[in-house]
Motif scaffolding. Structure first.
Motif, PDB file in Angstrom:
ATOM      1  N   GLU A  86      -7.755  19.197   4.719  1.00 26.04           N
ATOM      2  CA  GLU A  86      -8.821  18.186   4.643  1.00 26.04           C
ATOM      3  C   GLU A  86      -8.262  16.781   4.874  1.00 26.04           C
ATOM      4  N   ILE A  87      -7.097  16.509   4.304  1.00 24.55           N
ATOM      5  CA  ILE A  87      -6.455  15.201   4.494  1.00 24.55           C
ATOM      6  C   ILE A  87      -6.093  15.015   5.959  1.00 24.55           C
ATOM      7  N   ARG A  88      -5.523  16.027   6.563  1.00 23.86           N
ATOM      8  CA  ARG A  88      -5.139  15.960   7.974  1.00 23.86           C
ATOM      9  C   ARG A  88      -6.341  15.601   8.855  1.00 23.86           C
ATOM     10  N   ALA A  89      -7.498  16.204   8.585  1.00 27.44           N
ATOM     11  CA  ALA A  89      -8.703  15.924   9.372  1.00 27.44           C
ATOM     12  C   ALA A  89      -9.096  14.447   9.268  1.00 27.44           C
ATOM     13  N   VAL A  90      -8.916  13.844   8.099  1.00 29.49           N
ATOM     14  CA  VAL A  90      -9.231  12.418   7.924  1.00 29.49           C
ATOM     15  C   VAL A  90      -8.196  11.558   8.650  1.00 29.49           C
ATOM     16  N   VAL A  91      -6.916  11.816   8.405  1.00 31.26           N
ATOM     17  CA  VAL A  91      -5.845  10.996   8.980  1.00 31.26           C
ATOM     18  C   VAL A  91      -5.868  11.052  10.506  1.00 31.26           C
ATOM     19  N   ASP A  92      -6.160  12.212  11.059  1.00 28.30           N
ATOM     20  CA  ASP A  92      -6.195  12.374  12.525  1.00 28.30           C
ATOM     21  C   ASP A  92      -7.282  11.538  13.194  1.00 28.30           C
ATOM     22  N   ARG A  93      -8.222  11.010  12.421  1.00 29.57           N
ATOM     23  CA  ARG A  93      -9.284  10.173  12.999  1.00 29.57           C
ATOM     24  C   ARG A  93      -8.760   8.798  13.419  1.00 29.57           C
ATOM     25  N   GLY A  94      -7.602   8.393  12.898  1.00 28.56           N
ATOM     26  CA  GLY A  94      -6.993   7.126  13.290  1.00 28.56           C
ATOM     27  C   GLY A  94      -7.771   5.895  12.843  1.00 28.56           C
ATOM     28  N   LEU A  95      -8.393   5.953  11.696  1.00 25.52           N
ATOM     29  CA  LEU A  95      -9.199   4.849  11.169  1.00 25.52           C
ATOM     30  C   LEU A  95      -8.310   3.788  10.515  1.00 25.52           C
ATOM     31  N   PRO A  96      -8.830   2.604  10.227  1.00 24.61           N
ATOM     32  CA  PRO A  96      -8.047   1.580   9.524  1.00 24.61           C
ATOM     33  C   PRO A  96      -7.554   2.099   8.166  1.00 24.61           C
ATOM     34  N   PRO A  97      -6.426   1.552   7.683  1.00 22.67           N
ATOM     35  CA  PRO A  97      -5.827   2.049   6.431  1.00 22.67           C
ATOM     36  C   PRO A  97      -6.779   2.080   5.239  1.00 22.67           C
ATOM     37  N   GLU A  98      -7.566   1.023   5.032  1.00 15.38           N
ATOM     38  CA  GLU A  98      -8.460   0.979   3.875  1.00 15.38           C
ATOM     39  C   GLU A  98      -9.493   2.098   3.928  1.00 15.38           C
ATOM     40  N   LEU A  99     -10.062   2.330   5.102  1.00 17.46           N
ATOM     41  CA  LEU A  99     -11.064   3.382   5.259  1.00 17.46           C
ATOM     42  C   LEU A  99     -10.425   4.761   5.146  1.00 17.46           C
ATOM     43  N   THR A 100      -9.243   4.918   5.719  1.00 19.23           N
ATOM     44  CA  THR A 100      -8.530   6.197   5.593  1.00 19.23           C
ATOM     45  C   THR A 100      -8.290   6.517   4.126  1.00 19.23           C
ATOM     46  N   ALA A 110      -7.874   4.295  -4.598  1.00 18.33           N
ATOM     47  CA  ALA A 110      -7.408   4.223  -3.210  1.00 18.33           C
ATOM     48  C   ALA A 110      -7.171   2.757  -2.860  1.00 18.33           C
ATOM     49  N   PHE A 111      -6.067   2.483  -2.178  1.00 18.11           N
ATOM     50  CA  PHE A 111      -5.766   1.101  -1.797  1.00 18.11           C
ATOM     51  C   PHE A 111      -4.833   1.079  -0.604  1.00 18.11           C
ATOM     52  N   ALA A 112      -4.710  -0.105  -0.022  1.00 20.19           N
ATOM     53  CA  ALA A 112      -3.815  -0.321   1.110  1.00 20.19           C
ATOM     54  C   ALA A 112      -3.192  -1.702   0.973  1.00 20.19           C
ATOM     55  N   PRO A 113      -1.936  -1.839   1.365  1.00 26.22           N
ATOM     56  CA  PRO A 113      -1.291  -3.153   1.318  1.00 26.22           C
ATOM     57  C   PRO A 113      -1.983  -4.123   2.268  1.00 26.22           C
ATOM     58  N   PRO A 114      -1.895  -5.413   2.048  1.00 29.72           N
ATOM     59  CA  PRO A 114      -1.270  -6.063   0.904  1.00 29.72           C
ATOM     60  C   PRO A 114      -2.206  -6.069  -0.303  1.00 29.72           C
ATOM     61  N   GLY A 115      -1.708  -6.551  -1.415  1.00 22.99           N
ATOM     62  CA  GLY A 115      -2.544  -6.649  -2.607  1.00 22.99           C
ATOM     63  C   GLY A 115      -2.529  -5.402  -3.464  1.00 22.99           C
ATOM     64  N   ASP A 116      -1.495  -4.587  -3.336  1.00 28.02           N
ATOM     65  CA  ASP A 116      -1.437  -3.325  -4.074  1.00 28.02           C
ATOM     66  C   ASP A 116      -0.321  -3.332  -5.118  1.00 28.02           C
ATOM     67  N   ILE A 117      -0.103  -4.456  -5.753  1.00 23.81           N
ATOM     68  CA  ILE A 117       0.971  -4.577  -6.741  1.00 23.81           C
ATOM     69  C   ILE A 117       0.462  -4.046  -8.082  1.00 23.81           C
ATOM     70  N   HIS A 118       1.216  -3.108  -8.655  1.00 18.59           N
ATOM     71  CA  HIS A 118       0.776  -2.535  -9.923  1.00 18.59           C
ATOM     72  C   HIS A 118       1.922  -1.861 -10.670  1.00 18.59           C
ATOM     73  N   LEU A 119       1.634  -1.490 -11.918  1.00 17.69           N
ATOM     74  CA  LEU A 119       2.504  -0.693 -12.768  1.00 17.69           C
ATOM     75  C   LEU A 119       1.633   0.446 -13.288  1.00 17.69           C
ATOM     76  N   VAL A 120       2.154   1.664 -13.255  1.00 15.98           N
ATOM     77  CA  VAL A 120       1.408   2.839 -13.719  1.00 15.98           C
ATOM     78  C   VAL A 120       2.209   3.489 -14.840  1.00 15.98           C
ATOM     79  N   ARG A 121       1.481   3.949 -15.888  1.00 16.36           N
ATOM     80  CA  ARG A 121       2.164   4.616 -16.999  1.00 16.36           C
ATOM     81  C   ARG A 121       1.316   5.781 -17.518  1.00 16.36           C
ATOM     82  N   ASN A 122       2.009   6.717 -18.148  1.00 22.85           N
ATOM     83  CA  ASN A 122       1.329   7.789 -18.867  1.00 22.85           C
ATOM     84  C   ASN A 122       0.834   7.173 -20.166  1.00 22.85           C
ATOM     85  N   SER A 123      -0.472   7.138 -20.339  1.00 25.90           N
ATOM     86  CA  SER A 123      -1.040   6.498 -21.532  1.00 25.90           C
ATOM     87  C   SER A 123      -1.580   7.511 -22.529  1.00 25.90           C
TER      88      SER A 123
END
Length: 193
Positions: free
Chosen positions: A22-36, A146-159
């Protein structure tokens, strides 16, 4: 900090193989990063939750193993052309990433437990830079971001007090790069007012 990677850890379950298709079908469309990223997130969401009886048809037992030292990365699939990778991150209680951004678009879905994310904005006055906290997000099982650079600065933790597992899809070959992290930030961080 790069988490220990297990490339192609074990085999893909039937359900994970279907998700990769399913992911391959989306990525193969060649859409902009945010939409992908958005469309990949839509495909990932239905696969995240475990069955009512608690069984997990998405990951094998080996792909659910953590590391007592730091969160563990299991590279489940890297597309032959390098266009995307699927990774399972296993977080024991209290484990977290450094503050970082990414080399490509990214989709993260919580499969088990709960993760929390602190998002940041980089601010510069021309002489120095600092990070400003912009948002705190709690992600219970089934949550997708879902996100795309720039503006994707974060910290993730097990809460949570148990193991947390998340599935990440990156628009890059993580098996070759070793990580999806572009830069780790070691700047002062302020809370936004």
């Amino acid at each position: 900090m790069t988490p220990p990677a297990t490339v192609g850890s074990d085999r893909l379950t039937e359900r994970m193989a279907a998700l990769v298709s399913e992911i391959r079908a989306v990525v193969d469309r060649g859409l902009p990063p945010e939409l992908t990223a958005y469309l990949v997130g839509e495909r990932l969401a239905p696969h995240l939750l475990t069955a009512p009886d608690g069984s997990d048809a998405l990951l094998t037992p080996a792909q659910r193993e953590g590391d007592p030292q730091r969160y563990r990365q299991h590279v489940l699939h890297a597309e032959a052309d390098g266009s995307f990778s699927v990774v399972a991150l296993v977080w024991l209680p209290g484990q977290h990433t450094p503050i970082h951004d990414h080399v490509s678009w990214c989709v993260a879905g919580v499969h088990q437990g709960q993760e929390s994310e602190t998002r940041y904005r980089l601010v510069s006055d021309g002489r120095s830079s600092r990070l400003v906290e912009t948002e705190h997000v709690a992600g219970p099982a089934g949550t997708v971001a879902a996100f795309a650079p720039p503006g994707d600065i974060h910290l993730v933790r097990n809460s949570c007090s148990t193991t947390a597992i998340s599935i990440h899809v990156y628009g890059a070959d993580v098996s070759r790069l070793g990580t999806s992290i572009r830069r780790v930030y070691r700047l002062p961080a302020d809370q936004e007012r």
